[in-house]
Design a protein around this motif. Structure first.
Motif, PDB file in Angstrom:
ATOM      1  N   LYS A 103      38.230 -16.403  -5.076  1.00 57.89           N
ATOM      2  CA  LYS A 103      36.876 -14.833  -5.577  1.00 57.89           C
ATOM      3  C   LYS A 103      36.745 -14.119  -4.060  1.00 57.89           C
ATOM      4  O   LYS A 103      36.075 -13.474  -3.696  1.00 57.89           O
ATOM      5  N   VAL A 141      24.525 -15.187  -9.037  1.00 60.44           N
ATOM      6  CA  VAL A 141      25.552 -16.369 -10.029  1.00 60.44           C
ATOM      7  C   VAL A 141      26.483 -17.065  -8.714  1.00 60.44           C
ATOM      8  O   VAL A 141      27.006 -16.426  -7.614  1.00 60.44           O
ATOM      9  N   VAL A 153      32.108 -20.984 -12.895  1.00 56.79           N
ATOM     10  CA  VAL A 153      31.117 -19.638 -12.651  1.00 56.79           C
ATOM     11  C   VAL A 153      29.838 -20.167 -13.975  1.00 56.79           C
ATOM     12  O   VAL A 153      30.288 -20.564 -15.188  1.00 56.79           O
ATOM     13  N   ILE A 155      26.276 -18.809 -14.055  1.00 54.47           N
ATOM     14  CA  ILE A 155      24.754 -17.929 -13.976  1.00 54.47           C
ATOM     15  C   ILE A 155      23.495 -18.715 -13.256  1.00 54.47           C
ATOM     16  O   ILE A 155      23.556 -19.537 -14.547  1.00 54.47           O
ATOM     17  N   GLU A 185      26.173 -14.894  -5.519  1.00 50.85           N
ATOM     18  CA  GLU A 185      26.612 -13.273  -5.514  1.00 50.85           C
ATOM     19  C   GLU A 185      25.939 -13.106  -6.535  1.00 50.85           C
ATOM     20  O   GLU A 185      24.751 -13.741  -7.301  1.00 50.85           O
ATOM     21  N   PHE A 187      23.601 -11.306  -9.228  1.00 50.30           N
ATOM     22  CA  PHE A 187      23.723 -11.283 -10.700  1.00 50.30           C
ATOM     23  C   PHE A 187      23.762  -9.514 -11.588  1.00 50.30           C
ATOM     24  O   PHE A 187      22.520  -9.155 -10.746  1.00 50.30           O
ATOM     25  N   LEU A 188      24.490  -9.619 -11.920  1.00 52.22           N
ATOM     26  CA  LEU A 188      24.704  -7.807 -12.629  1.00 52.22           C
ATOM     27  C   LEU A 188      24.656  -8.391 -14.190  1.00 52.22           C
ATOM     28  O   LEU A 188      25.203  -8.914 -15.108  1.00 52.22           O
ATOM     29  N   GLU A 192      30.711  -5.562 -20.209  1.00 48.01           N
ATOM     30  CA  GLU A 192      31.492  -5.690 -19.678  1.00 48.01           C
ATOM     31  C   GLU A 192      32.702  -5.568 -20.135  1.00 48.01           C
ATOM     32  O   GLU A 192      33.333  -5.203 -21.346  1.00 48.01           O
ATOM     33  N   LYS A 214      34.426 -13.900 -24.590  1.00 50.08           N
ATOM     34  CA  LYS A 214      34.527 -14.240 -24.447  1.00 50.08           C
ATOM     35  C   LYS A 214      33.333 -15.834 -25.007  1.00 50.08           C
ATOM     36  O   LYS A 214      34.407 -16.685 -25.028  1.00 50.08           O
ATOM     37  N   GLU A 283      35.229  -9.350 -11.193  1.00 50.42           N
ATOM     38  CA  GLU A 283      37.052 -10.299 -10.833  1.00 50.42           C
ATOM     39  C   GLU A 283      37.722  -9.491 -11.322  1.00 50.42           C
ATOM     40  O   GLU A 283      38.278  -8.529 -12.292  1.00 50.42           O
TER      41      GLU A 283
HETATM   42  P1  AMP Z   1      34.503 -14.434 -13.891  1.00 52.00           P
HETATM   43  O1  AMP Z   1      35.494 -15.915 -13.651  1.00 52.00           O
HETATM   44  O2  AMP Z   1      34.316 -14.275 -12.302  1.00 52.00           O
HETATM   45  O3  AMP Z   1      34.971 -13.577 -14.428  1.00 52.00           O
HETATM   46  O4  AMP Z   1      32.928 -14.769 -14.112  1.00 52.00           O
HETATM   47  C1  AMP Z   1      33.239 -14.735 -15.804  1.00 52.00           C
HETATM   48  C2  AMP Z   1      32.093 -14.742 -16.462  1.00 52.00           C
HETATM   49  O5  AMP Z   1      30.820 -15.144 -15.511  1.00 52.00           O
HETATM   50  C3  AMP Z   1      32.395 -13.452 -15.842  1.00 52.00           C
HETATM   51  O6  AMP Z   1      32.932 -12.509 -17.464  1.00 52.00           O
HETATM   52  C4  AMP Z   1      30.397 -12.596 -16.095  1.00 52.00           C
HETATM   53  O7  AMP Z   1      30.034 -12.824 -17.701  1.00 52.00           O
HETATM   54  C5  AMP Z   1      29.627 -13.196 -15.873  1.00 52.00           C
HETATM   55  N1  AMP Z   1      29.573 -12.964 -14.312  1.00 52.00           N
HETATM   56  C6  AMP Z   1      30.407 -13.226 -13.021  1.00 52.00           C
HETATM   57  N2  AMP Z   1      29.931 -12.523 -12.537  1.00 52.00           N
HETATM   58  C7  AMP Z   1      28.885 -12.236 -12.636  1.00 52.00           C
HETATM   59  C8  AMP Z   1      27.309 -11.199 -12.047  1.00 52.00           C
HETATM   60  N3  AMP Z   1      27.448 -10.781 -10.764  1.00 52.00           N
HETATM   61  N4  AMP Z   1      26.237 -10.780 -12.834  1.00 52.00           N
HETATM   62  C9  AMP Z   1      26.672 -10.948 -14.196  1.00 52.00           C
HETATM   63  N5  AMP Z   1      27.533 -11.765 -14.914  1.00 52.00           N
HETATM   64  C10 AMP Z   1      28.338 -12.246 -14.283  1.00 52.00           C
END
Ligand code: AMP
Ligand code: GLY
Length: 437
Positions: A103, A141, A153, A155, A185, A187-188, A192, A214, A283
């Protein structure tokens, strides 16, 4: 062409099913396959991660093109190995696959390329990570840097949760080496979207927009899974947003990878967070999605083998790639208890009704509404000549129709025809796009 597909899930069944309809493909091997795949491809009993044995096999059978499904096989360097052996294979090298396997690598590339993404910092020691977290306010996150089976991951809506996530990854080593580096990072919020682009190192062509689901339960509740359903295209994400994603995300990323001497060839799967006009990359993945691949293959009107070969050969710009404007939706039927513990070996009933014995009233209705239905096998096995469950995600029921609502109704109508003890599935796949959630 002779084609070898590597993997054994619903994604790989969809790939094999599409290849089976290709005029340029006359032989399909699959390592290792599943009962659905085995009906249309020759099963190869070599473990997907046994890269050397797979290359020997491909050589001995004069395979023209190999297609890899699972991320761990890509990460194991199968593309480098096959390429050195003079074999054509669709997917990124291990160096280019770092877009998914690290990442912090992905974030660094995004920063270099000016790709919009959440602000972040990377840490190799827990103390600095803690200091950083304590200096921040608001939600954050915390992510293990490496591949952690989707569990790395967290939150964090408060500092305590973030500190706990750091200790879990970096000190208690819950994800092993994948957590020795952690990124924190911003939080957004938003919607999605899974965005796919077929890339040949320099050029890219969009390959569909999807929304995955998911969490295991309706309304996005419960633990995360590999994905409980997906639909495509995403109406909220129109052609203009698609063009912007190509311009602001995909092409700059390819240029940055090229500049490093590690060009990206394969399927770039960008997980986006969108909010109105805002697009951020959450990602990157470097492969087909599961379950996104199932509706994607239903929508694909062009020749999959030729399209992927064009990417391998650096000719994407001239490739004829066509996705049907129709809507496709996939509903995953999972074992009771998934994504936690679940039983295997449970008899599956009703699939034969869908494969050739659809009741005539339903058959007529589907034909009149231009509906196609296909069930892809994921975690199934044959035992004493009978089909049984053999995994968490068991089957993906996929339907395509001119209208999304029609496809959704058909997918659920078909899903209800298949039964096994403990069967669970989400009832709200695509509801967001239909505007009723
Ligand atoms: P990832 O493995 O990076 O895709 O993260 C898994 C899930 O976590 C994502 O599908 C999002 O729902 C959530 N997520 C990851 N990064 C963020 C972020 N910066 N802000 C909000 N939700 C996030
Ligand atoms: N649909 C999620 C994934 O393929 O990673």
């Amino acid at each position: 062409m002779k084609v070898l597909v590597i993997g054994k899930g619903g994604r790989e069944h969809a790939l094999v099913w599409r290849l089976h309809q290709s005029e340029t493909v006359w032989k399909i091997f699959c390592a290792t396959g599943n009962p659905g795949i085995d009906q249309i491809a020759e099963a190869v009993p070599i473990a997907p991660t046994d890269v050397a044995a797979l290359a020997d096999f491909a050589k001995s059978k004069s395979v023209d093109l190999t297609i890899v499904g699972p991320d761990d096989v890509v990460a194991a360097g199968i593309v480098d190995h096959f390429t050195r052996a003079g074999l054509k294979i669709f997917g990124p090298t291990a160096a280019a696959a770092q877009l998914e396997t690290s990442k912090s690598f992905a974030k660094t590339i995004m920063r270099e390329a000016g790709v919009p993404t959440a602000d972040f910092a990377a840490f190799d020691d827990a103390e600095s990570a803690r200091r950083y977290v304590k200096s921040r306010t608001g939600s954050m996150v915390v992510k293990a840097d490496g591949l952690a089976l989707g569990k790395g991951v967290v939150i964090c809506h408060d500092t305590t949760t973030a500190l706990e996530a750091i200790a879990e990854a970096m000190e208690r080593r819950r994800f092993g080496a994948a957590g020795s580096r952690v990124i924190v990072e911003e939080f957004l919020t938003g919607e999605e979207i899974s965005f796919f682009a077929l890339c040949d190192g320099e050029n890219a062509i969009p390959f569909g927009t999807f929304q995955d689901h998911k969490q295991v339960f309706d309304g996005d509740r419960g633990p995360n899974t590999g994905g409980m359903g997906a639909y495509s295209p995403v109406p909220q994400f129109g052609p203009e947003m698609e063009a912007r994603t190509m311009r602001e995300v995909v092409l700059p990323t390819l240029a940055a990878m090229n500049a490093r001497g590690t060009p990206f060839r394969g399927m770039l799967y960008a997980g986006l967070m969108t909010d109105g006009e805002r697009i951020n990359v959450i990602e990157f993945n470097v492969r087909f999605g599961d379950p996104e691949c199932q509706p994607q293959m239903m929508r694909l009107d062009s020749d999959l083998a030729e399209n992927l070969l064009a990417a391998v050969e650096g000719k994407v710009a001239n490739a004829a790639i066509r996705l049907s404007p129709r809507s496709a939706v996939a509903v995953v039927l999972a074992s009771g208890g998934y994504p936690g513990e679940y039983k295997k070996g449970i008899a599956i009933r009703g699939l034969d009704r869908l494969e050739g014995n659809v009741p005539s009233d339903i058959k007529i209705k589907w034909a009149m509404k231009k509906i196609r239905v296909k069930v892809f096998h994921a975690g199934t096995a044959m035992r004493d000549g009978k089909l049984v469950t053999d995994g968490g995600r068991v089957l993906t029921v996929t339907a395509m129709a001119p209208e999304l609502a029609t496809a959704v109704d058909a997918a659920y109508e078909a899903a209800e025809m298949i039964e096994f003890e403990g069967r669970q599935f989400r009832r709200d796949i695509a509801r967001r796009a239909l505007g009723s959630s």
